[in-house]
Enzyme design. Structure first.
Site, mmCIF file in Angstrom:
data_model
loop_
_atom_site.group_PDB
_atom_site.id
_atom_site.type_symbol
_atom_site.label_atom_id
_atom_site.label_comp_id
_atom_site.label_asym_id
_atom_site.label_seq_id
_atom_site.Cartn_x
_atom_site.Cartn_y
_atom_site.Cartn_z
ATOM 1 C CG HIS A 93 -5.237 6.073 -3.926
ATOM 2 N ND1 HIS A 93 -5.999 7.077 -3.387
ATOM 3 C CD2 HIS A 93 -4.052 6.651 -4.282
ATOM 4 C CE1 HIS A 93 -5.297 8.213 -3.407
ATOM 5 N NE2 HIS A 93 -4.114 7.980 -3.937
ATOM 6 C CD GLU B 290 -9.561 7.300 -2.578
ATOM 7 O OE1 GLU B 290 -10.354 7.660 -1.689
ATOM 8 O OE2 GLU B 290 -8.509 6.657 -2.352
ATOM 9 C CB CYS C 31 -3.795 11.142 -5.468
ATOM 10 S SG CYS C 31 -2.494 10.095 -6.121
#
Ligand code: PCA
Length: 212
Positions: free
Chosen positions: A166, A79, A142
């Protein structure tokens, strides 16, 4: 010796497993001469960070690497950013839902990861691990955890490298559903270890360059 604080989440949404937790269990407590401290966090807005913060304060890690499950994704997704938004119809594990709420009032709209996402994705791909850069960690728990960690690191001007990955569903989860991609825990852990190897090499090089 450098220290990696590695976190994953407990199961949520009626599942018995969480691919991030299964992956966490697979990672040894020593990798490439570094120590790994592991924590499984609750899928509850705010509480996940409340559990992690004292660990960061006590252990003073060099890296905080957070893992979360993302059903439907095909690759390990590194991310790029977290956004200041909680917005999901899916209740957390205490039944809370949020619509258009800020995580931290007055906080920036987005905060960027402090790990080199592109470089790490390349490293994994060269080892034939499906990995990708992602521009959205979602707007559920998250993203909430990732945003709070990045905000904490920025507010206290810490040197910690913080990243969020993820993880696709496990084959055992996908087997129960129709059209869902999955990744074996062996492949995912190979990817994560390749990433740690690279992170620690970069750190060693930076250290050498700084010393006379
Ligand atoms: N995945 C969720 C929360 C916990 C997890 O493993 C998410 O992507 O927000």
């Amino acid at each position: 010796m450098s220290l990696i604080l590695l976190t994953a989440f407990e199961p949520f949404g009626g599942e018995k497993e969480n691919s991030s937790r299964t992956l966490l269990y697979e990672i040894p407590e020593r990798v490439y001469g570094s120590r790994v401290i592991k924590a499984v966090l609750p899928v509850v807005y705010g509480h996940a960070f409340d559990r992690l913060e004292p660990l960061i304060e006590r252990e003073k890690p060099d890296y905080v690497i957070m893992l979360g499950e993302a059903q439907g994704r095909t690759h390990l997704s590194l991310e790029q950013q977290a956004i200041n938004l909680m917005d999901s119809q899916r209740p957390d594990n205490l039944g809370n839902t949020h619509k258009d709420d800020k995580i931290i009032e007055g906080g920036p709209d987005a905060l960027f990861t402090t790990i080199l996402v592109d470089d790490l994705v390349d490293t994994m791909r060269k080892r034939n691990i499906p990995a990708e850069r992602s521009y959205s960690a979602g707007t559920y728990v998250c993203n909430d955890l990732f945003y709070r960690v990045l905000h904490y690191v920025e507010t206290f001007n810490l040197k910690i490298k913080a990243g969020f990955i993820h993880v696709p569903a496990l084959p055992s989860q996908a087997a129960k559903k129709g059209d869902m991609p999955s990744m074996s825990v062996d492949l995912a852990s190979e990817g994560l270890l390749a990433m740690f190897d690279r992170l620690l090499r970069i750190r060693a090089r930076q250290y050498r360059e700084k010393s006379p």
